[in-house]
Design an enzyme around this catalytic site. Structure first.
Site, short mmCIF file in Angstrom:
data_model
loop_
_atom_site.label_atom_id
_atom_site.label_comp_id
_atom_site.label_asym_id
_atom_site.label_seq_id
_atom_site.Cartn_x
_atom_site.Cartn_y
_atom_site.Cartn_z
N LYS A 249 27.28 -113.16 44.84
CA LYS A 249 28.26 -113.78 43.95
C LYS A 249 29.19 -114.73 44.71
O LYS A 249 29.68 -115.72 44.16
CB LYS A 249 29.05 -112.70 43.20
CG LYS A 249 28.18 -111.94 42.19
CD LYS A 249 27.57 -112.87 41.12
CE LYS A 249 26.76 -112.13 40.08
NZ LYS A 249 26.21 -113.00 39.03
N ASP B 79 15.06 -115.01 29.04
CA ASP B 79 15.27 -113.64 29.50
C ASP B 79 13.93 -112.99 29.80
O ASP B 79 12.92 -113.32 29.19
CB ASP B 79 16.02 -112.84 28.42
CG ASP B 79 16.72 -111.61 28.98
OD1 ASP B 79 17.96 -111.59 29.02
OD2 ASP B 79 16.02 -110.66 29.39
N ASN C 52 23.51 -117.12 33.58
CA ASN C 52 24.15 -115.81 33.49
C ASN C 52 23.31 -114.65 34.01
O ASN C 52 23.86 -113.65 34.47
CB ASN C 52 24.53 -115.56 32.01
CG ASN C 52 24.89 -114.14 31.75
OD1 ASN C 52 26.00 -113.69 32.04
ND2 ASN C 52 23.94 -113.37 31.20
N THR D 161 29.01 -103.46 29.46
CA THR D 161 27.69 -103.97 29.05
C THR D 161 26.66 -102.87 29.32
O THR D 161 26.95 -101.89 30.01
CB THR D 161 27.29 -105.22 29.87
OG1 THR D 161 27.06 -104.81 31.23
CG2 THR D 161 28.33 -106.31 29.81
N ASP E 147 11.14 -115.57 33.66
CA ASP E 147 11.60 -114.86 34.86
C ASP E 147 12.24 -115.90 35.77
O ASP E 147 11.54 -116.78 36.30
CB ASP E 147 10.40 -114.19 35.55
CG ASP E 147 10.81 -113.45 36.81
OD1 ASP E 147 11.99 -113.52 37.21
OD2 ASP E 147 9.93 -112.80 37.40
N TYR F 86 25.44 -107.48 46.65
CA TYR F 86 25.84 -108.09 45.37
C TYR F 86 26.99 -109.08 45.60
O TYR F 86 26.98 -110.19 45.06
CB TYR F 86 26.26 -106.99 44.39
CG TYR F 86 26.70 -107.50 43.04
CD1 TYR F 86 25.77 -108.02 42.15
CD2 TYR F 86 28.04 -107.48 42.65
CE1 TYR F 86 26.15 -108.50 40.91
CE2 TYR F 86 28.44 -107.95 41.42
CZ TYR F 86 27.49 -108.47 40.55
OH TYR F 86 27.89 -108.95 39.32
P1 NAD Z 1 22.80 -106.88 31.52
O1 NAD Z 1 21.93 -106.08 32.43
O2 NAD Z 1 23.36 -106.24 30.29
O3 NAD Z 1 22.06 -108.23 31.10
C1 NAD Z 1 21.39 -109.00 32.05
C2 NAD Z 1 20.23 -109.73 31.39
O4 NAD Z 1 19.60 -110.53 32.40
C3 NAD Z 1 19.16 -108.78 30.83
O5 NAD Z 1 18.82 -109.15 29.50
C4 NAD Z 1 17.98 -108.98 31.78
O6 NAD Z 1 16.71 -108.83 31.12
C5 NAD Z 1 18.21 -110.40 32.25
N1 NAD Z 1 17.53 -110.66 33.54
C6 NAD Z 1 17.60 -109.91 34.66
N2 NAD Z 1 16.80 -110.43 35.61
C7 NAD Z 1 16.22 -111.53 35.06
C8 NAD Z 1 15.29 -112.49 35.53
N3 NAD Z 1 14.72 -112.39 36.76
N4 NAD Z 1 14.92 -113.49 34.71
C9 NAD Z 1 15.43 -113.58 33.46
N5 NAD Z 1 16.31 -112.70 32.95
C10 NAD Z 1 16.69 -111.68 33.75
O7 NAD Z 1 23.97 -107.41 32.48
P2 NAD Z 1 25.44 -107.99 32.22
O8 NAD Z 1 26.40 -106.93 32.60
O9 NAD Z 1 25.54 -108.65 30.91
O10 NAD Z 1 25.50 -109.08 33.40
C11 NAD Z 1 25.25 -110.45 33.18
C12 NAD Z 1 25.83 -111.23 34.35
O11 NAD Z 1 27.20 -110.91 34.49
C13 NAD Z 1 25.18 -110.95 35.71
O12 NAD Z 1 25.05 -112.16 36.43
C14 NAD Z 1 26.21 -110.06 36.40
O13 NAD Z 1 26.15 -110.17 37.81
C15 NAD Z 1 27.49 -110.62 35.84
N6 NAD Z 1 28.62 -109.71 35.89
C16 NAD Z 1 28.59 -108.52 35.22
C17 NAD Z 1 29.70 -107.68 35.30
C18 NAD Z 1 29.73 -106.35 34.60
O14 NAD Z 1 30.65 -105.56 34.89
N7 NAD Z 1 28.83 -106.07 33.67
C19 NAD Z 1 30.83 -108.06 36.05
C20 NAD Z 1 30.82 -109.29 36.70
C21 NAD Z 1 29.71 -110.11 36.62
#
Ligand code: NAD
Length: 268
Positions: free
Chosen positions: A165, A53, A96, A196, A69, A161
């Site tokens: 996806k 992360d 993820n 989240t 990253d 976005y």
């Molecule tokens: P979040 O923002 O709570 O967590 C995302 C994490 O990814 C963070 O800890 C961030 O530091 C890390 N991150 C971001 N860019 C990064 C990089 N370049 N390198 C390493 N780490 C990185 O988000 P979330 O809601 O838990 O989302 C996680 C995944 O779920 C994403 O792929 C998102 O597209 C997908 N998603 C989320 C939702 C939603 O409603 N929250 C719905 C569908 C899909």
């Protein structure tokens, strides 16, 4: 093998211990939201877990935080190497980490398209590429990608976005085909709106956060947001050695948002 012999030599699974006992998992974006819930669940079910992360500082044992990253290939290679050295290999990869983007095709300049696709799509490619040599050594290799309802359904104001996806969903199926004969399963989950920190940030920036939250809830037939733990459970299901026959699958975790058509709610 002669006809009549079972095709799987040993289909017993540990029931008194976690199904991930003895396995190692790497979760990108494992320091927040869905990734953190997934890392925590996999660890509770017996896995040694490394979280790649950008900001792993808040992670505590037994989770191993590794600052990485995913938009930087050298950083990814170093992060995966650290995970392998510390944990002893990789059996499960959860791709993820991802970032959001808002607007129509007119809203974002090329640079923003490249930035989001670079994290959400190419980031997954980088981490998978670095992890594959290690996954090939596993008897229970599995990759789970976090995709989105946006790959299935047209959502307004989410052009970039959704494109990212949609690519993740197609990539999941292509990877599943490429690696099935190496014994590596590849699946993805398509969450609806999940409660989240990401979604809370979006709500905080809305003109009327309460109205926005109500609209997000009603969009899902269950009438509520999906829990991060619920997505984690679906990811763990796909990653588990018990799911050895599941590959190339897209699993919705969306409160019925994609598949169900309900009549409007009666007034009152
Ligand atoms: P979040 O923002 O709570 O967590 C995302 C994490 O990814 C963070 O800890 C961030 O530091 C890390 N991150 C971001 N860019 C990064 C990089 N370049 N390198 C390493 N780490 C990185 O988000 P979330 O809601 O838990 O989302 C996680 C995944 O779920 C994403 O792929 C998102 O597209 C997908 N998603 C989320 C939702 C939603 O409603 N929250 C719905 C569908 C899909």
């Amino acid at each position: 093998m002669s006809v009549g012999e079972p095709e799987i030599a040993d289909v017993r699974f540990p029931t008194d211990r976690g199904d991930f006992t003895g396995l190692t998992a790497v979760v990108t974006g494992g320091a927040s939201g869905i990734g953190l819930a997934t890392a925590t669940l996999l660890a509770a079910r017996g896995a040694r877990v490394g979280c790649l992360d950008l900001n792993p500082d808040g992670l505590r044992a037994p989770l191993l935080g590794i600052a990485t990253d995913i938009s930087d290939d050298a950083s990814v290679r170093a992060g995966v190497a650290t995970a392998v050295e510390t944990l002893g290999g990789i059996d499960v990869l959860v791709n993820n980490a991802g970032i959001g983007a808002q607007g129509t095709v007119e809203s974002n300049p090329d640079e923003e398209w490249h930035r989001v696709l670079d994290v959400n799509v190419v980031g997954m490619v980088r981490v998978t590429r670095a992890a594959l040599p290690h996954l090939r050594r596993s008897a229970h290799a599995a990759i789970v990608n976090t995709c989105s309802i946006a790959a299935w359904a047209g959502l307004p104001n989410r052009a970039l976005y959704s494109a990212s996806k949609g690519a993740v969903q197609a990539l999941t199926l292509a990877m599943a085909a490429d690696h099935v004969r190496e014994g590596i399963r590849v699946n993805c989950v398509n969450p609806g709106t999940v409660d989240t920190p990401w979604v809370r940030r979006l709500l905080d920036s809305a003109d009327d956060p309460a109205a926005e939250l109500a609209a997000l809830r009603v969009r899902q037939p269950t009438g509520r947001l999906v829990g991060a733990d619920e997505v984690a459970a679906a990811i763990a299901h796909l990653a588990s050695p018990q799911s050895g026959a599941i590959t190339g699958t897209v699993l919705g975790v969306d409160g019925g948002m994609y598949g169900l058509r309900l009549p409007p709610r009666p007034a009152g």
